[in-house]
Write an enzyme that holds these catalytic residues in place. Structure first.
Site, mmCIF file in Angstrom:
data_model
loop_
_atom_site.group_PDB
_atom_site.id
_atom_site.type_symbol
_atom_site.label_atom_id
_atom_site.label_comp_id
_atom_site.label_asym_id
_atom_site.label_seq_id
_atom_site.Cartn_x
_atom_site.Cartn_y
_atom_site.Cartn_z
ATOM 1 N N GLU A 32 3.678 -41.604 -43.195
ATOM 2 C CA GLU A 32 4.528 -40.740 -42.360
ATOM 3 C C GLU A 32 6.001 -40.783 -42.763
ATOM 4 O OE1 GLU A 32 5.237 -40.151 -37.566
ATOM 5 O OE2 GLU A 32 4.828 -42.145 -38.322
ATOM 6 N N MET A 64 0.260 -42.259 -39.599
ATOM 7 C CA MET A 64 1.393 -42.724 -38.801
ATOM 8 C C MET A 64 1.968 -44.017 -39.361
ATOM 9 S SD MET A 64 1.419 -42.682 -34.709
ATOM 10 C CE MET A 64 2.036 -41.208 -33.930
ATOM 11 N N LYS A 102 4.458 -56.049 -30.430
ATOM 12 C CA LYS A 102 3.587 -54.868 -30.380
ATOM 13 C C LYS A 102 4.024 -53.823 -31.384
ATOM 14 C CE LYS A 102 4.975 -51.375 -29.189
ATOM 15 N NZ LYS A 102 5.649 -50.136 -28.793
ATOM 16 N N THR A 103 3.172 -53.161 -32.058
ATOM 17 C CA THR A 103 3.347 -51.883 -32.751
ATOM 18 C C THR A 103 2.219 -51.682 -33.742
ATOM 19 O OG1 THR A 103 4.687 -50.457 -34.154
ATOM 20 C CG2 THR A 103 5.030 -52.798 -34.501
ATOM 21 N N ILE A 104 1.655 -50.471 -33.703
ATOM 22 C CA ILE A 104 0.594 -50.176 -34.680
ATOM 23 C C ILE A 104 1.171 -50.182 -36.086
ATOM 24 C CG2 ILE A 104 -0.836 -48.796 -33.101
ATOM 25 C CD1 ILE A 104 0.280 -46.300 -34.717
ATOM 26 N N ASP A 105 2.488 -49.968 -36.217
ATOM 27 C CA ASP A 105 3.099 -49.841 -37.542
ATOM 28 C C ASP A 105 3.009 -51.125 -38.372
ATOM 29 O OD1 ASP A 105 3.727 -47.390 -36.588
ATOM 30 O OD2 ASP A 105 5.898 -47.575 -36.778
ATOM 31 N N GLY A 151 5.985 -46.995 -28.369
ATOM 32 C CA GLY A 151 4.724 -46.276 -28.564
ATOM 33 C C GLY A 151 3.510 -47.102 -28.178
ATOM 34 N N TYR A 199 -1.871 -40.285 -33.320
ATOM 35 C CA TYR A 199 -2.143 -40.506 -31.900
ATOM 36 C C TYR A 199 -3.613 -40.872 -31.660
ATOM 37 C CZ TYR A 199 2.483 -38.563 -31.726
ATOM 38 O OH TYR A 199 3.825 -38.374 -31.947
ATOM 39 N N ASP A 211 10.156 -54.091 -32.765
ATOM 40 C CA ASP A 211 11.335 -54.843 -33.211
ATOM 41 C C ASP A 211 12.570 -54.551 -32.355
ATOM 42 O OD1 ASP A 211 11.240 -52.297 -34.284
ATOM 43 O OD2 ASP A 211 12.155 -52.833 -36.187
ATOM 44 N N ASP A 212 12.794 -53.277 -32.029
ATOM 45 C CA ASP A 212 13.982 -52.954 -31.221
ATOM 46 C C ASP A 212 13.868 -53.533 -29.811
ATOM 47 O OD1 ASP A 212 15.240 -51.642 -33.218
ATOM 48 O OD2 ASP A 212 14.717 -49.621 -32.538
ATOM 49 N N ARG A 238 6.191 -44.996 -38.633
ATOM 50 C CA ARG A 238 7.481 -44.319 -38.687
ATOM 51 C C ARG A 238 8.254 -44.611 -39.972
ATOM 52 N NH1 ARG A 238 10.648 -42.460 -34.449
ATOM 53 N NH2 ARG A 238 9.349 -43.523 -32.923
ATOM 54 N N TYR A 295 -13.112 -29.845 -51.816
ATOM 55 C CA TYR A 295 -11.750 -29.892 -51.259
ATOM 56 C C TYR A 295 -10.995 -31.150 -51.686
ATOM 57 C CZ TYR A 295 -13.022 -26.324 -47.776
ATOM 58 O OH TYR A 295 -13.413 -25.188 -47.145
ATOM 59 N N ARG A 328 10.958 -45.230 -24.103
ATOM 60 C CA ARG A 328 11.751 -45.628 -25.265
ATOM 61 C C ARG A 328 13.240 -45.830 -24.934
ATOM 62 N NH1 ARG A 328 9.096 -45.802 -29.990
ATOM 63 N NH2 ARG A 328 7.254 -44.498 -30.295
HETATM 64 P P1 FBP Z 1 6.473 -48.233 -31.831
HETATM 65 O O1 FBP Z 1 7.267 -48.697 -33.006
HETATM 66 O O2 FBP Z 1 7.261 -48.031 -30.617
HETATM 67 O O3 FBP Z 1 5.280 -49.102 -31.606
HETATM 68 O O4 FBP Z 1 5.849 -46.786 -32.152
HETATM 69 C C1 FBP Z 1 5.315 -46.504 -33.383
HETATM 70 C C2 FBP Z 1 4.874 -45.072 -33.529
HETATM 71 O O5 FBP Z 1 3.512 -44.924 -33.173
HETATM 72 C C3 FBP Z 1 5.124 -44.604 -34.952
HETATM 73 O O6 FBP Z 1 4.044 -44.914 -35.785
HETATM 74 C C4 FBP Z 1 5.363 -43.132 -34.783
HETATM 75 O O7 FBP Z 1 6.202 -42.646 -35.789
HETATM 76 C C5 FBP Z 1 6.051 -43.069 -33.450
HETATM 77 O O8 FBP Z 1 5.628 -44.193 -32.713
HETATM 78 C C6 FBP Z 1 5.735 -41.799 -32.699
HETATM 79 O O9 FBP Z 1 6.497 -41.780 -31.536
HETATM 80 P P2 FBP Z 1 6.222 -40.879 -30.296
HETATM 81 O O10 FBP Z 1 5.153 -41.543 -29.494
HETATM 82 O O11 FBP Z 1 7.505 -40.873 -29.551
HETATM 83 O O12 FBP Z 1 5.773 -39.532 -30.772
#
Ligand code: FBP
Length: 545
Positions: A310, A249, A201-204, A80, A420, A174-175, A251, A242, A144
């Protein structure tokens, strides 16, 4: 092409380099002690005989510069998007140029597929210019596909040979870094002269450990989400009518939710790892939320903000069990399931066949969620948990709960999913600098003839001039986990630890935030202006130091 004023301004931004890199990518390497792995050392050692045990490397500035040969390097972006990917490539390019201006950088297109198919573009200074300091991965694209079998490794080597490439840089999570390590080991074992270097790399934010302080992209993404949450909070506090339920996000791990909670101080934030640890049921979570809604209503406050990670449903033990049963059911009775004509019939098919506990849970879910669980399946037929609108699930169930408790206040809701919006943003100053240094460090590791290493930049809470750069052997981060029925060496995913400083800080404050209004409004990411505004670091990094 018309570009925005901000893009124009960002193109001129010059990221700072850590001291060790200021004379170029030919650096002095200081070797630490031999390393082991995060777990299962004996097995990892057997699987990685060539790269296991390598020392951690630190870099210092080289004052006695030696002439270097030109090097051809290949690079891919994997997984991602995360803010700063373009600057990793810029740092890598500039690092290679600092060694010899005839060095070449080839970007393989669309992630691992580009490497396997030999689909590439040469990255030149002219090509790179419009991408410097910008967000997105569009410079070469990403993908991916998993790079994990020997046929693929051979194909990659063939393409590298044609282009005289002697090193590959894999920018991924990680993968992807696990696979980078497998590739490095394979080439080392088979005498194939290609070095492999990974970049975190990863925003997570779940690719981190003692050596890797944070993955790139997390800082910017959290700032974007926190800015948006703050905007909503101000609206909430103005209109006072409200409850906003916001799914964020991430995963699996809840780092993003925790970080945004610390940056904005919402009334509710759920942390999946705590739910799993305390073995909470969905019913308990609903009750806890309903209780907060009720208490606030008693104070005349029929509004609030709740943050939902998420990955939540997979961390609720009973939900996880139900999903596993559903996956088995659909696999075992695929034909019968697929023969069901419409979604209602498929939902009914599942509802009738689940075991008692799972059946009870499934039937208690709103119809929308029952359908999403049945409908959104990945290519292997498994439930795509990330597509489930957990925020709507919680809203509907809390509403039902409140009604059944005789709640007489108002519970008007809005739901959101932020993901996103934050992945391809112009990198914050932090991420712009961090990624540029990661790329440059990768070129220094290549120059030092290393393989199977991840580029590492440390001391990130301090100004760039105090950053330390180096390399961490990837097998050091690995353990053995069961994946798709077999044991595999993988980089251990970093989940939120319940004794970590950020989580403890959150727990200390959450009751106060639930009952009062302590909202913080961070505003949008700022690129120019006072340093305390523009160079603010994440709560996660602050807590680490
Ligand atoms: P990476 O682990 O590849 O960096 O992606 C993280 C992520 O943004 C998650 O937060 C999210 O669940 C997933 O990718 C969404 O994937 P996709 O872009 O395939 O919809």
């Amino acid at each position: 092409m018309t570009i925005s004023e901000l893009q124009k301004a960002r193109l001129n931004y010059q990221p700072q380099l850590a001291p060790a890199l200021q004379n170029g990518a030919s650096v002095k390497i200081i070797e630490g002690k031999p390393t082991t792995s995060a777990g299962d050392s004996a097995k990892i050692k057997t699987l990685f005989p060539k790269t296991y045990g390598s020392p951690i490397l630190e870099m210092e500035i080289e004052t006695d510069e030696q002439p270097q040969n030109a090097i051809n390097v290949g690079v891919i972006l994997s997984g991602g998007q995360a803010p700063g990917g373009h600057n990793v490539i810029a740092g890598l390019f500039d690092g290679l140029q600092s060694l010899d201006v005839n060095s070449k950088l080839f970007g393989f297109l669309g992630g691992p597929d580009g490497l396997i198919e030999g689909d590439f573009v040469e990255i030149t200074e002219e090509f790179l210019v419009p991408y410097r300091n910008t967000g997105g991965f569009d410079i070469i694209g990403s993908g991916r596909t998993k790079l994990e079998d020997e046929n693929q490794f051979h194909k990659v080597a063939e393409h590298c040979e044609k282009l005289n490439i002697s090193a590959l840089v894999i920018i991924g999570g990680d993968d992807s870094n696990t696979n980078a390590s497998l590739l490095a080991e394979f080439y080392a074992q088979n005498g194939i002269p290609i070095q492999v270097i990974g970049v975190p790399k990863t925003i997570d934010g779940d690719l981190k450990n003692e050596q890797i302080e944070i993955s790139f992209g997390f800082d910017t993404a959290c700032k974007v989400y926190s800015g948006l949450i703050g905007n909503i909070m101000r609206d909430v506090f103005s209109a006072k009518k409200y409850w906003h339920f916001i799914r964020l996000m991430g995963r699996s791990a809840s780092h993003i939710t925790l970080e945004c909670a610390l940056q904005t101080q919402p009334n509710i934030a759920i942390i999946s790892e705590e739910v799993a640890e305390k073995r909470k049921t969905l019913g308990q979570i609903i009750e806890e939320i309903a209780e907060i809604v009720k208490n606030r209503a008693q104070n005349g406050e029929n509004f609030g903000v709740a943050l939902i990670p998420e990955g939540l449903v997979e961390f609720i033990p009973e939900f996880k069990m139900m999903i596993a049963e559903m996956n088995d059911l659909i696999a075992d009775e695929a034909q019968e399931f697929n023969n069901r004509e419409n979604l209602d019939e498929k939902t009914e098919f599942i509802a009738q066949r689940l075991k008692t506990d799972s059946q009870k849970l499934y039937k208690s879910l709103p119809n929308l969620i029952q359908k999403q669980l049945v409908n959104d399946r990945d290519p292997h037929g498994n439930v795509q948990v990330s597509l489930i609108e957990t925020e709507k699930l919680l809203i509907e169930m809390v509403n039902t709960k409140l009604k059944s408790n005789g709640f007489s206040g108002k519970f008007k809701t809005q739901s959101h999913f932020f993901g996103y919006e934050g992945r391809s943003v112009f990198p914050s100053n932090f991420d712009a600098n961090y990624t540029y240094n990661l790329g440059f460090t990768a070129s220094a590791l290549i120059c030092a003839k290393q393989t199977g290493y991840m580029a590492a930049v440390r001391n990130l809470a301090k100004p760039v001039l105090e950053w330390q750069v180096g390399g961490v052997p990837i097998p050091m981060m690995m353990n053995i986990e069961r994946r798709h029925g077999s044991e595999k060496p993988v980089i251990a995913k970093a989940l939120t630890e319940l004794d970590s400083v950020p989580f403890v800080k959150f727990v200390k404050n959450r009751e106060k935030w639930a009952n009062g209004n302590y909202y913080i409004y961070p505003g949008p990411v700022q690129y120019f202006g006072p340093t305390e505004v523009c160079d603010r670091i994440s709560e996660m990094l602050k807590c680490c130091h």
